[in-house]
Design an enzyme around this catalytic site. Structure first.
Site, PDB file in Angstrom:
ATOM      1  N   ASP A 168       0.836  -1.202   0.000  1.00  0.00           N
ATOM      2  CA  ASP A 168       0.000   0.000   0.000  1.00  0.00           C
ATOM      3  C   ASP A 168       0.870   1.252   0.000  1.00  0.00           C
ATOM      4  O   ASP A 168       0.378   2.353  -0.196  1.00  0.00           O
ATOM      5  CB  ASP A 168      -0.896   0.001   1.251  1.00  0.00           C
ATOM      6  CG  ASP A 168      -1.880   1.166   1.266  1.00  0.00           C
ATOM      7  OD1 ASP A 168      -2.503   1.425   0.214  1.00  0.00           O
ATOM      8  OD2 ASP A 168      -2.015   1.829   2.311  1.00  0.00           O
ATOM      9  N   GLU A 219       6.037   8.082  -3.713  1.00  0.00           N
ATOM     10  CA  GLU A 219       4.585   8.082  -3.962  1.00  0.00           C
ATOM     11  C   GLU A 219       4.165   9.375  -4.640  1.00  0.00           C
ATOM     12  O   GLU A 219       4.566  10.437  -4.177  1.00  0.00           O
ATOM     13  CB  GLU A 219       3.823   7.921  -2.630  1.00  0.00           C
ATOM     14  CG  GLU A 219       4.071   6.558  -1.999  1.00  0.00           C
ATOM     15  CD  GLU A 219       3.332   6.375  -0.667  1.00  0.00           C
ATOM     16  OE1 GLU A 219       2.593   7.289  -0.261  1.00  0.00           O
ATOM     17  OE2 GLU A 219       3.515   5.331  -0.048  1.00  0.00           O
ATOM     18  N   HIS A 274      -1.700   3.872  -1.268  1.00  0.00           N
ATOM     19  CA  HIS A 274      -1.665   4.417   0.101  1.00  0.00           C
ATOM     20  C   HIS A 274      -3.080   4.721   0.607  1.00  0.00           C
ATOM     21  O   HIS A 274      -3.375   5.845   1.015  1.00  0.00           O
ATOM     22  CB  HIS A 274      -0.783   5.665   0.160  1.00  0.00           C
ATOM     23  CG  HIS A 274      -0.252   5.941   1.538  1.00  0.00           C
ATOM     24  ND1 HIS A 274       1.001   6.444   1.776  1.00  0.00           N
ATOM     25  CD2 HIS A 274      -0.812   5.765   2.775  1.00  0.00           C
ATOM     26  CE1 HIS A 274       1.180   6.576   3.074  1.00  0.00           C
ATOM     27  NE2 HIS A 274       0.099   6.173   3.708  1.00  0.00           N
ATOM     28  N   ILE A 275      -3.924   3.680   0.584  1.00  0.00           N
ATOM     29  CA  ILE A 275      -5.325   3.878   0.989  1.00  0.00           C
ATOM     30  C   ILE A 275      -5.606   3.327   2.383  1.00  0.00           C
ATOM     31  O   ILE A 275      -6.767   3.207   2.782  1.00  0.00           O
ATOM     32  CB  ILE A 275      -6.307   3.223  -0.022  1.00  0.00           C
ATOM     33  CG1 ILE A 275      -5.975   1.732  -0.225  1.00  0.00           C
ATOM     34  CG2 ILE A 275      -6.301   3.971  -1.343  1.00  0.00           C
ATOM     35  CD1 ILE A 275      -7.040   0.973  -0.995  1.00  0.00           C
ATOM     36  N   GLY A 276      -4.527   3.007   3.129  1.00  0.00           N
ATOM     37  CA  GLY A 276      -4.712   2.414   4.463  1.00  0.00           C
ATOM     38  C   GLY A 276      -5.738   3.138   5.320  1.00  0.00           C
ATOM     39  O   GLY A 276      -6.605   2.519   5.932  1.00  0.00           O
TER      40      GLY A 276
HETATM   41  P1  NAD Z   1       2.198   2.282  16.900  1.00  0.00           P
HETATM   42  O1  NAD Z   1       3.137   3.333  17.347  1.00  0.00           O
HETATM   43  O2  NAD Z   1       0.999   1.970  17.715  1.00  0.00           O
HETATM   44  O3  NAD Z   1       3.001   0.911  16.664  1.00  0.00           O
HETATM   45  C1  NAD Z   1       4.274   0.848  16.084  1.00  0.00           C
HETATM   46  C2  NAD Z   1       4.997  -0.345  16.693  1.00  0.00           C
HETATM   47  O4  NAD Z   1       6.271  -0.468  16.071  1.00  0.00           O
HETATM   48  C3  NAD Z   1       5.241  -0.219  18.197  1.00  0.00           C
HETATM   49  O5  NAD Z   1       4.918  -1.438  18.810  1.00  0.00           O
HETATM   50  C4  NAD Z   1       6.747   0.045  18.301  1.00  0.00           C
HETATM   51  O6  NAD Z   1       7.289  -0.482  19.496  1.00  0.00           O
HETATM   52  C5  NAD Z   1       7.230  -0.719  17.099  1.00  0.00           C
HETATM   53  N1  NAD Z   1       8.543  -0.293  16.653  1.00  0.00           N
HETATM   54  C6  NAD Z   1       8.996   0.966  16.467  1.00  0.00           C
HETATM   55  N2  NAD Z   1      10.283   0.943  16.052  1.00  0.00           N
HETATM   56  C7  NAD Z   1      10.628  -0.363  15.993  1.00  0.00           C
HETATM   57  C8  NAD Z   1      11.822  -1.042  15.647  1.00  0.00           C
HETATM   58  N3  NAD Z   1      12.934  -0.358  15.297  1.00  0.00           N
HETATM   59  N4  NAD Z   1      11.824  -2.388  15.689  1.00  0.00           N
HETATM   60  C9  NAD Z   1      10.707  -3.057  16.065  1.00  0.00           C
HETATM   61  N5  NAD Z   1       9.553  -2.483  16.407  1.00  0.00           N
HETATM   62  C10 NAD Z   1       9.520  -1.148  16.375  1.00  0.00           C
HETATM   63  O7  NAD Z   1       1.772   2.713  15.410  1.00  0.00           O
HETATM   64  P2  NAD Z   1       0.506   2.195  14.571  1.00  0.00           P
HETATM   65  O8  NAD Z   1      -0.650   3.088  14.810  1.00  0.00           O
HETATM   66  O9  NAD Z   1       0.351   0.742  14.773  1.00  0.00           O
HETATM   67  O10 NAD Z   1       1.018   2.501  13.086  1.00  0.00           O
HETATM   68  C11 NAD Z   1       2.140   1.842  12.544  1.00  0.00           C
HETATM   69  C12 NAD Z   1       2.544   2.512  11.260  1.00  0.00           C
HETATM   70  O11 NAD Z   1       1.553   2.302  10.260  1.00  0.00           O
HETATM   71  C13 NAD Z   1       2.616   4.043  11.331  1.00  0.00           C
HETATM   72  O12 NAD Z   1       3.836   4.488  11.888  1.00  0.00           O
HETATM   73  C14 NAD Z   1       2.482   4.451   9.897  1.00  0.00           C
HETATM   74  O13 NAD Z   1       3.739   4.519   9.285  1.00  0.00           O
HETATM   75  C15 NAD Z   1       1.693   3.304   9.289  1.00  0.00           C
HETATM   76  N6  NAD Z   1       0.371   3.767   8.845  1.00  0.00           N
HETATM   77  C16 NAD Z   1       0.054   3.608   7.538  1.00  0.00           C
HETATM   78  C17 NAD Z   1      -1.178   4.032   7.072  1.00  0.00           C
HETATM   79  C18 NAD Z   1      -1.566   3.829   5.632  1.00  0.00           C
HETATM   80  O14 NAD Z   1      -2.342   4.602   5.115  1.00  0.00           O
HETATM   81  N7  NAD Z   1      -1.087   2.789   4.972  1.00  0.00           N
HETATM   82  C19 NAD Z   1      -2.089   4.656   7.942  1.00  0.00           C
HETATM   83  C20 NAD Z   1      -1.753   4.772   9.292  1.00  0.00           C
HETATM   84  C21 NAD Z   1      -0.516   4.323   9.732  1.00  0.00           C
END
Ligand code: NAD
Length: 315
Positions: free
Chosen positions: A260, A265, A285-287
């Protein structure tokens, strides 16, 4: 003088209504140009933005006299010069909780799309081809799912996938309180990264993009994966080394991927080559693009701004 908020990007009306009900004067200008914003920013106490509005230093400086807070309805803060905001004493917050369900459901949808070749089946049928025999799928039940990054989204993916009877391995750096309960509920087991990579049939990535996670899945990690493994990435493109992924998808080391997000992008160069592979399902990127996530983002942005104004005695 009333507290004034300017929303500079398209936003669900729910949050704007909440602000108005609390006595805030709200101006909604979702198509405002950078020049117009720079001209008017000084009249507002706070901004609500999404990803379109670029808040660079010069724009923030133009608002510094009055501007106290910026709320990004959504997750990424890369459109805001955070250092400049800090120096100018402008608080910045976001609403990362809003898209948890949407992204988790997309990750699972992508897994199912690959398992049952849904995009290919649909494309062929629309062209009048009946590929029933060729489209032999496989089931998620019983497969091992490796979740890299076990935060909000990773944990929600685990909940959904435990109902799909998958075996779940999870990796994150820290073990915060409450984690044991999630593990118990989902049947997931925490594993070191290398074990997760070696043992998973499907790997789904949910870490933020940081200097530590940039290219955390590269040639070395891919070489440790099971032959024929599958990668799902709905986090950020830069977490995977796209060149290494492209190679592994072309030479058959990996069976497929669903993406995604891309390093670039909209995708160009290697990112676009990846998206075009027949064993890749790609989405733009529609997450977070669900009605519910947009509504939650707007409501949470309003709630956080109201809390901020109240804590500063402005309301
Ligand atoms: P979150 O902060 O709740 O979870 C992130 C997790 O990653 C945490 O458990 C953290 O401990 C872990 N982490 C961080 N650095 C790490 C490392 N070096 N090694 C191992 N683990 C590590 O965040 P979330 O709400 O679950 O979102 C995760 C990611 O999803 C966001 O940062 C964003 O990039 C992505 N996201 C994408 C979309 C999309 O449209 N596709 C939308 C929202 C979020």
């Amino acid at each position: 003088m009333p507290v004034k908020v300017l929303a500079t990007d398209p936003l669900d009306e729910m949050g704007l209504e909440m602000l108005k009900r609390a006595g805030v004067e709200v101006h909604y200008r979702p198509g405002i140009s950078p020049e117009e914003l720079k001209a008017v920013i000084g009249q507002y106490d706070a901004l609500i933005v999404r990803g379109r509005t670029k808040l660079r230093r010069d724009v923030l400086e133009a608002g510094a006299r009055r501007l106290k807070a910026i709320c990004r309805a959504g997750v990424g803060l890369d459109n805001i010069d955070l250092r400049a905001a800090e120096e100018l004493g402008i608080a910045v917050f976001n609403t990362p909780e809003a898209s948890t369900e949407a992204v988790a459901e997309l990750a699972v949808a992508l897994m199912l799309s690959l398992a049952r070749a849904i995009p290919r089946a649909d494309g062929a049928l629309k062209e009048g081809r009946w590929l029933k025999r060729e489209l032999m799928g496989w089931e998620l039940a019983g497969r091992t799912l490796g979740i890299i990054g076990f935060g909000r989204i990773g944990q929600r993916v685990a909940e959904i996938c435990s109902a799909l009877k998958m075996r779940i391995l999870a990796y994150r750096r820290t073990r915060p309180p409450g984690l044991e309960e999630v593990l118990r509920r989902t049947g997931a087991r925490m594993a070191p990264l290398e074990e997760l990579i070696r043992s998973s049939d499907i790997i789904t990535i949910h870490v933020p993009l940081t200097p530590q996670t940039r290219h955390m899945i590269g040639e070395r990690e891919i070489s440790m994966m099971k032959n024929g493994a599958i990668i799902i990435n709905t986090s950020r493109g830069g977490v995977i080394d796209e060149e290494a992924l492209l190679k592994a998808l072309k030479n058959g080391k990996l069976a497929a991927a669903a993406l995604d997000v891309f390093e670039e992008e909209p995708p160009k160069g290697i990112s676009l080559e990846l998206a075009r592979l027949p064993n890749v399902v790609a989405t733009p990127h529609i997450g977070g693009q669900t009605r519910e996530a947009q509504k939650k983002a707007s409501e949470m942005a309003a709630k956080k701004l109201l809390e901020f104004f109240r804590s500063k005695g402005l309301l």
